[in-house]
Design an enzyme around this catalytic site. Structure first.
Site: not given
Length: 281
Positions: A76, A137-138, A163, A249
């Site tokens: 993405k 989650g980024a 991260r 999801g």
């Protein structure tokens, strides 16, 4: 609802690229929507390892009957950099989840992950206002969700990622947009946390660890996992076992379908949003 999908020589293709790819639900969910609205477009999965992204992208870009590309993990963010233009949300987040191909091969990227997640919560959306939210989650989807959450009057947003720079970027995006510091990269006090969202790939593969310890989950929490699978992730299984409200999801993906289908067909992005995504099977 089951509709016949008639594929002919004039059919345009809407491939889904990702790695892994076997879990994607987009083709089975969006193809009936295309058919119902008389759009001669068909979605198919295309397994695309990261090292082959540029090769696959270029092949699709120069193929005249490609209508666009659906983009899933882990592409993405990388795909945004390959686009000719971006919508405002895609530009702010730096990621895309769908791309419309123009006749001249220009690739126009959009991002519906954030609004899709929020809409997919249904009645549970009301929990967001005033809540302390943990977003794990980024990456592309995580940043999109953070961007959308900022418009939902949440009290506090904790964004964590292995991260640290990615988490810091997402928090900065939210705080700059809000004009105040509601986002942080620290783990929350779980006693005050009302909503937990997993936006990492953990749970996609059988045997994956949970993104947080089950001991952190309270029964009055809303637990969401953006993995669109035909089975429960370990996080959702634990949450449902404890009696928590949950969102998966598949709900997020279904909520995006009208927006995505209209965008790919060259219609205004909301043109098909009146379609009830929960009715599609």
């Amino acid at each position: 609802m089951t509709l016949a999908i008639d594929i002919g020589g004039a059919t345009r293709i809407y491939p889904v690229i990702g790695d892994p790819i076997a879990q994607v639900q987009t083709p089975r969910l969006i193809n009936p929507l295309f058919a119902e609205h008389g759009l001669d477009i068909v979605s198919v999965p295309v397994h695309t390892p990261a090292v082959r992204l540029r090769d696959v992208w270029e092949a699709l870009r120069v193929t005249p009957n490609v209508a666009g590309i659906a983009v899933t993990v882990p592409h993405k963010v990388s795909a945004a950099g390959l686009c000719s233009s971006l919508t405002d949300a895609a530009r702010a987040v730096g990621a895309v989840n769908t791309v419309r191909r123009a006749e001249d091969g220009a690739m126009h990227g959009a991002l519906f992950d954030g609004v899709g997640f929020v809409e997919g919560l249904g009645d549970e959306r009301k929990r967001l206002e005033g809540s302390t939210v943990l977003l794990i989650g980024a990456g592309g989807a995580g940043r999109a969700i953070a961007h959308a959450l900022a418009a939902e009057k949440i009290a506090r947003l904790h964004i964590v990622d292995e991260r640290s720079d990615a988490a810091a970027m997402a928090a900065s995006m939210v705080n700059q947009g809000k004009g105040c510091a509601i986002a942080t990269t620290a783990w929350p006090d779980f006693a005050s946390c009302g909503v937990v969202i997993n936006a990492t790939p953990l749970g996609l593969k059988p045997g994956d660890a949970m993104p947080l310890s089950e001991s952190c989950i309270r029964t009055d929490m809303l637990i969401a996992d953006i993995a669109a699978l035909d089975r429960e992730t370990p996080l959702l299984a634990a949450a449902r076992r404890l009696g928590c409200a949950t969102s998966d999801g598949d709900a997020m993906l279904k909520a995006q379908l009208g927006l995505v289908a209209g965008f790919i067909a060259g219609l205004p992005a909301g043109a098909l949003l009146s379609q009830d995504p929960t009715a599609i099977r």
